[in-house]
Scaffold this active site. Structure first.
Site, PDB file in Angstrom:
ATOM      1  N   HIS A  41       0.849  -1.191   0.000  1.00  0.00           N
ATOM      2  CA  HIS A  41       0.000   0.000   0.000  1.00  0.00           C
ATOM      3  C   HIS A  41       0.884   1.240   0.000  1.00  0.00           C
ATOM      4  O   HIS A  41       0.915   1.995   0.970  1.00  0.00           O
ATOM      5  CB  HIS A  41      -0.895   0.029   1.244  1.00  0.00           C
ATOM      6  CG  HIS A  41      -1.862  -1.092   1.280  1.00  0.00           C
ATOM      7  ND1 HIS A  41      -2.844  -1.255   0.328  1.00  0.00           N
ATOM      8  CD2 HIS A  41      -2.015  -2.117   2.138  1.00  0.00           C
ATOM      9  CE1 HIS A  41      -3.550  -2.329   0.622  1.00  0.00           C
ATOM     10  NE2 HIS A  41      -3.062  -2.873   1.705  1.00  0.00           N
ATOM     11  N   HIS A  76      -0.069 -10.304   1.395  1.00  0.00           N
ATOM     12  CA  HIS A  76      -1.412 -10.619   1.911  1.00  0.00           C
ATOM     13  C   HIS A  76      -1.865 -12.033   1.535  1.00  0.00           C
ATOM     14  O   HIS A  76      -2.758 -12.575   2.163  1.00  0.00           O
ATOM     15  CB  HIS A  76      -2.455  -9.675   1.293  1.00  0.00           C
ATOM     16  CG  HIS A  76      -2.364  -8.266   1.760  1.00  0.00           C
ATOM     17  ND1 HIS A  76      -2.026  -7.928   3.044  1.00  0.00           N
ATOM     18  CD2 HIS A  76      -2.611  -7.087   1.124  1.00  0.00           C
ATOM     19  CE1 HIS A  76      -2.058  -6.612   3.175  1.00  0.00           C
ATOM     20  NE2 HIS A  76      -2.395  -6.080   2.029  1.00  0.00           N
ATOM     21  N   CYS A  98       3.382 -13.619   2.906  1.00  0.00           N
ATOM     22  CA  CYS A  98       4.183 -13.606   4.132  1.00  0.00           C
ATOM     23  C   CYS A  98       4.073 -14.981   4.814  1.00  0.00           C
ATOM     24  O   CYS A  98       2.968 -15.525   4.922  1.00  0.00           O
ATOM     25  CB  CYS A  98       3.678 -12.521   5.070  1.00  0.00           C
ATOM     26  SG  CYS A  98       4.542 -12.555   6.647  1.00  0.00           S
ATOM     27  N   HIS A 126     -10.908  -7.135   3.720  1.00  0.00           N
ATOM     28  CA  HIS A 126      -9.459  -6.994   3.550  1.00  0.00           C
ATOM     29  C   HIS A 126      -8.919  -8.159   2.710  1.00  0.00           C
ATOM     30  O   HIS A 126      -9.295  -9.311   2.937  1.00  0.00           O
ATOM     31  CB  HIS A 126      -8.774  -6.964   4.922  1.00  0.00           C
ATOM     32  CG  HIS A 126      -7.351  -6.530   4.854  1.00  0.00           C
ATOM     33  ND1 HIS A 126      -6.345  -7.380   4.444  1.00  0.00           N
ATOM     34  CD2 HIS A 126      -6.771  -5.335   5.090  1.00  0.00           C
ATOM     35  CE1 HIS A 126      -5.200  -6.718   4.466  1.00  0.00           C
ATOM     36  NE2 HIS A 126      -5.426  -5.474   4.841  1.00  0.00           N
ATOM     37  N   GLU A 128      -6.238  -9.818   2.760  1.00  0.00           N
ATOM     38  CA  GLU A 128      -5.643 -10.930   3.524  1.00  0.00           C
ATOM     39  C   GLU A 128      -6.738 -11.886   4.005  1.00  0.00           C
ATOM     40  O   GLU A 128      -6.602 -13.118   3.910  1.00  0.00           O
ATOM     41  CB  GLU A 128      -4.851 -10.396   4.725  1.00  0.00           C
ATOM     42  CG  GLU A 128      -4.222 -11.522   5.538  1.00  0.00           C
ATOM     43  CD  GLU A 128      -3.661 -11.066   6.873  1.00  0.00           C
ATOM     44  OE1 GLU A 128      -2.922 -10.055   6.900  1.00  0.00           O
ATOM     45  OE2 GLU A 128      -3.973 -11.710   7.888  1.00  0.00           O
ATOM     46  N   SER A 220      -3.505   1.921   3.632  1.00  0.00           N
ATOM     47  CA  SER A 220      -2.854   0.923   4.472  1.00  0.00           C
ATOM     48  C   SER A 220      -3.591   0.809   5.801  1.00  0.00           C
ATOM     49  O   SER A 220      -3.600   1.753   6.594  1.00  0.00           O
ATOM     50  CB  SER A 220      -1.394   1.329   4.677  1.00  0.00           C
ATOM     51  OG  SER A 220      -0.888   0.754   5.840  1.00  0.00           O
ATOM     52  N   SER A 221      -4.196  -0.351   6.040  1.00  0.00           N
ATOM     53  CA  SER A 221      -4.999  -0.481   7.263  1.00  0.00           C
ATOM     54  C   SER A 221      -4.113  -0.458   8.502  1.00  0.00           C
ATOM     55  O   SER A 221      -4.499   0.070   9.541  1.00  0.00           O
ATOM     56  CB  SER A 221      -5.876  -1.728   7.228  1.00  0.00           C
ATOM     57  OG  SER A 221      -5.116  -2.878   7.448  1.00  0.00           O
ATOM     58  N   ASN A 222      -2.887  -0.985   8.389  1.00  0.00           N
ATOM     59  CA  ASN A 222      -2.049  -0.974   9.594  1.00  0.00           C
ATOM     60  C   ASN A 222      -1.573   0.448   9.919  1.00  0.00           C
ATOM     61  O   ASN A 222      -1.403   0.798  11.077  1.00  0.00           O
ATOM     62  CB  ASN A 222      -0.907  -1.999   9.494  1.00  0.00           C
ATOM     63  CG  ASN A 222       0.260  -1.526   8.658  1.00  0.00           C
ATOM     64  OD1 ASN A 222       1.144  -0.844   9.148  1.00  0.00           O
ATOM     65  ND2 ASN A 222       0.273  -1.871   7.378  1.00  0.00           N
ATOM     66  N   SER A 264       4.243  -0.681   5.244  1.00  0.00           N
ATOM     67  CA  SER A 264       4.556  -0.581   3.820  1.00  0.00           C
ATOM     68  C   SER A 264       5.207   0.756   3.454  1.00  0.00           C
ATOM     69  O   SER A 264       5.190   1.151   2.300  1.00  0.00           O
ATOM     70  CB  SER A 264       3.289  -0.818   3.000  1.00  0.00           C
ATOM     71  OG  SER A 264       2.208  -0.147   3.561  1.00  0.00           O
TER      72      SER A 264
HETATM   73  S1  SF4 Z   1       2.700  -7.404   9.271  1.00  0.00           S
HETATM   74 FE1  SF4 Z   1       4.377  -7.994   7.924  1.00  0.00          FE
HETATM   75  S2  SF4 Z   1       5.471  -9.654   8.973  1.00  0.00           S
HETATM   76 FE2  SF4 Z   1       3.443  -9.417   9.903  1.00  0.00          FE
HETATM   77  S3  SF4 Z   1       2.104 -10.827   8.825  1.00  0.00           S
HETATM   78 FE3  SF4 Z   1       1.897  -8.885   7.786  1.00  0.00          FE
HETATM   79  S4  SF4 Z   1       3.404  -8.945   6.169  1.00  0.00           S
HETATM   80 FE4  SF4 Z   1       3.937 -10.563   7.608  1.00  0.00          FE
END
Ligand code: SF4
Length: 281
Positions: A41, A76, A98, A126, A128, A220-222, A264
């Site tokens: 992202h 993802h 991953c 999402h 993933e 980017s959700s994170n 990301s």
């Molecule tokens: S945050 Fe990064 S290391 Fe963790 S599962 Fe997702 S891609 Fe993998």
């Protein structure tokens, strides 16, 4: 006057690995090179890859048009059916899922093969989570709220996993609720440590500074979660994609600034922001 840069800011292991795989395919792979969805992202990285000839395949309809070349599955992951479709079309598949996500695929596949109902704590839209659902042999259930627990069927055996970026506290609450309701479930906490560590560090830094900058792509959700956490602790929290965004904001006159970034966000962008902020204080 201080600037605190989070040690955990930027690419996590899985994203770094996926991006490296694409650049490796650009140098050594069989063209044309595709990624199934943007590799990360981050618009800057995607644009750079596009310049190098890497095309983003948006969906199954676009995938159906391809008959040669290399396609890279991003961190993802994708469901089994999509992966098989890529192979059946004669594409060389480079799987950059991953390993932590791959582990969830395997858990879900094995549990559903054994007849378990699969419950995934996460966001059903999402990629993933869509990918994880695609490895279940039984109908999987995606939950993100306590109310959704009420809608789960009464089955003998259940396996519960989580999206890697799911909030740990929320996951615990969902699991507790399931126990209260008497569900017999086997719970596998598949939340990624990289996410947890980044969130804990961001909160700690945000608590101690007057302004906080969160760098990452808007999709980017994170990064969005990091922003929410920081905003909880520090009212003056800024969400920027690049230094350009920060420059267009009226950055306050403060004595301390914290910086963190989503999984990301490339290092060069973090460094640019870091250098700029230091020059301002
Ligand atoms: S945050 Fe990064 S290391 Fe963790 S599962 Fe997702 S891609 Fe993998």
């Amino acid at each position: 006057m201080k600037v605190v840069l989070a040690k955990s800011a930027g690419f996590c292991f899985g994203v770094k690995r996926a991006v490296e795989k694409v650049y490796d395919q650009v140098a050594n792979g069989k063209p044309p090179i595709y990624t199934y969805g943007p590799i990360i992202h981050n618009e800057e990285v995607v644009a750079d890859l596009e310049e190098k000839g890497v095309r983003v395949v948006k969906d199954e309809t676009e995938l159906a048009q391809l008959s040669e070349g290399t396609i890279i599955i991003r961190s993802h992951g994708v469901g089994r059916r999509i992966q098989e479709k890529m192979e059946a079309q004669g594409l060389t598949v480079v799987d950059a899922t991953c390993p932590f996500v791959k582990k969830i695929h395997k858990t879900v596949e094995a549990a559903s093969e054994a007849g378990d109902t699969v419950v995934i704590a996460g966001d059903r839209n999402h990629p993933e989570v869509i990918g994880i659902c695609g490895w279940s042999h039984t109908i999987p259930y995606v939950v993100s709220t306590l109310e959704e627990i009420e809608t789960l069927p009464r089955t003998e055996k259940m396996t519960v996993v989580s999206q890697t970026t799911f909030n740990y506290k929320k996951f615990q609450e969902l699991v507790e609720k399931m126990e209260e309701k008497g569900y017999h479930s086997s719970v596998v906490n598949t939340i990624c440590n990289a996410t947890q560590e980044r969130q804990i560090e961001a909160r700690t830094i945000a608590k101690g500074v007057e302004a906080m900058i969160v760098i990452g792509g808007k999709n980017s959700s994170n990064t969005q979660k990091l922003y929410d956490i920081c905003k909880d602790e520090c009212n003056q929290t800024y969400y920027v994609q690049t230094l350009v965004d920060l420059k267009t904001q009226c950055f306050p006159n403060v004595r301390s600034v914290g910086i963190t970034a989503g999984a990301s966000t490339p290092n060069n962008i973090i460094e640019e922001v870091h250098t700029y902020v230091r020059s301002k204080l």
